[in-house]
Design an enzyme around this catalytic site. Structure first.
Site, PDB file in Angstrom:
ATOM      1  N   HIS B 323      -2.246  -6.688  -3.744  1.00 34.95           N
ATOM      2  CA  HIS B 323      -1.309  -7.455  -2.908  1.00 34.95           C
ATOM      3  C   HIS B 323      -0.970  -6.753  -1.612  1.00 34.95           C
ATOM      4  CE1 HIS B 323      -0.679  -9.855  -6.545  1.00 34.95           C
ATOM      5  NE2 HIS B 323      -0.255 -10.786  -5.721  1.00 34.95           N
ATOM      6  N   GLY B 324      -0.921  -5.444  -1.634  1.00 31.55           N
ATOM      7  CA  GLY B 324      -0.557  -4.760  -0.391  1.00 31.55           C
ATOM      8  C   GLY B 324      -0.828  -3.275  -0.469  1.00 31.55           C
TER       9      GLY B 324
END
Lengths: 339, 468
Positions: B323-324
């Site tokens: 996700h990040g």
């Protein structure tokens, strides 16, 4: 297929009908009750008071200059006449409209901002100017600012829709609640209740009890320089020339900005142009940018606007400088350069 | 191009209309060109990265099929390294640099920070690389025949509705659809429009409205009462659901109008009674991707219990990192891993707890984890938790948050969220129930469209998941 067409067109028809009514009513009520220009235009059209000093400008006039303080110290009758986000074209409109119904004041101040020489810049709330385009003064100035002011019909409808649809939930509520309780007054639709807390209004002034807003920190490192265009310089020149002829004691005023703002923002060309025009018409330029006290965030709620404490401090300083200018007293507090 | 932009209002009807006007043999080309236009509206030059991965994976698919034994594996590895390599270069480079700098500084080897690479993350990179990887893996497993039509393969990766934020499709589900002849189907067209309308409602009316509240509180939690902070935490859970599932609904709806069926990505996740169930309802395409291509290859449920828990922890942490590029996302993933492992350990005990309590506890646990997902760094996450606990008495509750969110926005937000939750509770995620009820369908479409026009926030704000 029949089902698709029926659903599609009936839904479109119903939704368009409801929302068209919603926006039509919203627009109508805003124009009737909450047009942000209305108060200023009505004042300019109907008021005939003989003011001693007037301050023409933008929010950096109505948030900064408190006539109560000026009046008490200088023994004058003072008025702020300002429009939110006003560029030089709107300030020029204010001057021309003021001249129509008022004798010349003893002092006339023109409040400047970095955007003041950007003559082609659209006004902040430009769709609201459409309502006043039948006025020859508005027409002669605004139609030069942007082609939008020439056009009518769909173009204006689109602009108005975009502006109206951007209304916040509170503003939509405020507008529609006038249908239920017509007597209920909203001082200014552009201000949410949170903005109204501690708002002190007096003769065009709006003092705001508001602490420094954290979001404003993001704007500190602006780079580049203010936009200056031919039309802006022309309007500025015409303003100063007409104001000087109307009121010999015309003063150009640059009210404080937070000292930490725009260290990489090159304002030399802007101030050169202001000084050139001020020199050409022999008009003083009072520049309050750069004072030590304006390095303190407690006097501001964002980089360009003083809060109630800041405007009180500034108004005292300004009143002293007005006294000094008018009567030659020795309490010079002007922390900028007087030219 | 954003789905909530005025450009898309023109793009969508033109592309859909042309799709049905054009002869079947030209449709793939039309969709491919349209997808390129859609993608190039962001940063045009990044389409070259997409093109590179498409070419490599296309060739890898063919050569995996042609060869046997080790050679097949080599081509699979080449494909995977290319995709993961691109992901690392563009997404994780600065994360890697920061961590190396921190280690060197901790060891007193180098005190000067290594400078960052000044490159922007290509839009939807994580999504289309995962989709491309699923193709080569499936070909390697023999579950999917290689696509020899380059255009069709390119369309598999680039199909505009799901290009930038999924669903992360599998080749078995969609590849054949690009070859099929789709006749205009009024029912599917209406289904698609209805789904798009619902997606726009969730994004424009709910997500973008409550994002104002969330942003203000997260920027300055210490200034707000504990209740304000708690509301912001709940609002973020709703915001991210409406934002992401709204995007998915628009994507699936846009595809459906042309006769394509994309996989379901959300199934009322906040109605889950356990975090395990939450993950079977939230971002389904990603959960199943990790299940099939990471969890099962790691050993899945096979082996000892301890090994099973380790596998779960790895999958959730990698999912967080997907996700990040930040440790906050890893913590978010690890927290979910911890929740799921705890549920497995104490499954017999949890089953005895009434559903309502489990439902509430699950929602609270998910909301707490979202704090790490939303916070820019650990400092901000800590500040949120600190304010949540300590600001009960010393800070007054604020009805107005920021300059534009007050009682009226709160009232409307709660009303719209309630409407959304109720409607999704009693209908399938595709809203297909309305097919049999003509008048209800007309009322639904008219109402939702009116609400979007009258109460939508038209500021062209991007979708949260675009950054991944």
């Amino acid at each position: 297929m029949k089902r698709l067409l029926i659903t599609l067109f009936s839904s479109l028809f119903i939704a368009t009908g409801f929302s068209a009514f919603f926006y039509h009513k919203l627009n109508e009520l805003v124009s009737e009750n909450f047009n942000p220009l209305r108060e200023t235009v009505e004042f300019l059209d109907s008021d005939t008071t003989n003011y001693d000093a007037i301050f023409i400008g933008s929010s950096r006039i109505y948030f900064h200059v408190n006539p109560k303080i000026i009046d008490s110290i200088c023994k004058l009758n003072t008025r702020c006449i300002a429009i939110d986000g006003a560029t030089i074209s709107e300030k020029y409109i204010i001057l021309l409209k003021y001249i129509q119904h008022h004798p010349a004041p003893k002092l006339l101040f023109l409040g400047l901002d970095y955007t003041s020489l950007d003559g082609e810049h659209l006004p902040y709330d430009y769709p609201y100017y459409y309502a006043y385009m039948n006025d020859p003064v508005f027409d002669s100035i605004m139609s030069r600012v942007n082609k939008r002011f020439y056009y009518k019909g769909l173009f204006r409808f689109y602009d108005t829709f975009i502006r109206i649809s951007a209304r916040t939930d509170y503003q939509k509520y405020a507008v529609f609640s006038t249908l239920i309780t017509p007597s209920k007054k909203f001082t200014d639709l552009s201000d949410e209740p949170s903005w109204q807390i501690g708002l002190k209004k007096y003769k065009g002034y709006s003092g705001l009890e508001r602490k420094w807003q954290k979001e404003s920190d993001l704007e500190m490192n602006i780079t580049g320089k203010p936009n200056i265009d031919k039309l802006g310089v022309e309007f500025f020149d015409m303003f100063v020339k007409n104001a000087r002829e109307y009121c010999p004691n015309t003063i150009i005023l640059y009210t404080p900005i937070y000292g930490g703002f725009g260290r990489n923002f090159d304002t030399r060309s802007f101030f050169d142009q202001v000084n050139e025009t001020a020199g050409k018409y022999n008009v003083p330029f009072w520049n309050y940018v750069g004072g030590k006290e304006w390095m303190n965030k407690k006097f501001f709620y964002n980089w360009g606007h003083l809060n109630l404490d800041g405007s009180t401090l500034f108004s005292y300083k300004l009143a002293n400088d007005i006294n000094n200018f008018m009567y030659g007293t020795h309490s010079d507090t002007l922390n900028g350069v007087r030219r | 191009m954003l789905f909530n932009s005025s450009e898309f209002l023109l793009f969508f009807p033109i592309v859909t209309l042309l799709y049905f006007i054009l002869p079947h043999k030209l449709r793939w080309l039309h969709l491919l060109v349209s997808s390129c236009v859609f993608y190039c509206a962001f940063i045009p030059v990044y389409i070259s990265i997409l093109f590179l991965t498409i070419v490599i994976d296309y060739l890898a698919g063919i050569y995996i099929d042609k060869n046997q034994g080790r050679t097949r594996k080599v081509f699979l590895i080449v494909s995977l390294i290319t995709n993961i390599g691109i992901l690392c270069v563009f997404k994780y480079n600065n994360f890697f640099i920061d961590n190396v700098t921190a280690i060197l500084q901790a060891l007193s080897i180098n005190r000067t920070p290594i400078s960052h690479w000044n490159i922007l993350l290509p839009l939807g990179l994580s999504f289309h690389t995962f989709q491309a990887m699923s193709y080569t893996i499936e070909v390697y497993k023999g579950k999917q025949k290689p696509q020899r039509h380059f255009g069709i393969y390119a369309l598999y990766v680039m199909f505009y509705p799901q290009l930038v934020a999924g669903p992360i499709e599998r080749p078995q589900n969609v590849m054949h659809q690009y070859l099929e002849r789709h006749r205009f189907n009024p029912e599917m067209f209406l289904d698609g429009l209805r789904l798009m309308l619902w997606g726009f409602f969730k994004k424009l009316v709910i997500a973008d409205r409550i994002s104002v509240y969330v942003n203000v509180i997260y920027d300055n939690p210490s200034q707000y009462h504990s209740l304000n902070v708690a509301i912001a935490m709940v609002f973020f859970a709703i915001q991210i659901y409406c934002d992401f599932s709204g995007y998915t609904d628009i994507a699936r709806g846009a595809a459906r109008t042309m006769g394509f069926n994309l996989m379901q990505n959300f199934n009322r996740p906040y109605q889950s009674v356990s975090v395990t169930e939450f993950w079977s309802r939230w971002h389904i395409s990603l959960s199943t991707w990790f299940r099939d291509y990471l969890y099962i290859p790691l050993g899945g449920n096979r082996g000892s219990r301890f090994r099973n828990y380790i596998n779960l922890a790895i999958v959730f942490m990698v999912s967080g990192l997907w996700h990040g590029a930040s440790w906050t996302f890893v913590v978010w993933g690890a927290l979910h891993g911890l929740y799921v492992i705890t549920e497995r350990v104490g499954s017999k005990f949890f089953e005895k707890i009434p559903s309502l309590i489990r439902y509430v506890v699950t929602f609270i646990l998910v909301c707490l984890a979202w704090v790490f997902f939303r916070a820019a760094d650990f400092h901000q996450a800590t500040a949120i938790f600190h304010s949540l606990i300590t600001n009960f008495h010393n800070v007054p509750f604020a009805w107005f948050v920021g300059t534009h969110f007050g009682k009226h926005s709160m009232m409307l937000s709660v009303l719209f969220i309630g409407f959304m939750l109720m409607l999704e509770k009693f209908t399938k995620p595709e809203l297909l129930e309305f097919n049999n009820k003509k008048f209800v369908d007309i009322i639904f479409c008219s109402l939702v469209l009116t609400l979007i026009i009258c109460f939508g926030i038209f500021t062209n704000s991007s979708f949260i998941y675009f950054q991944f």
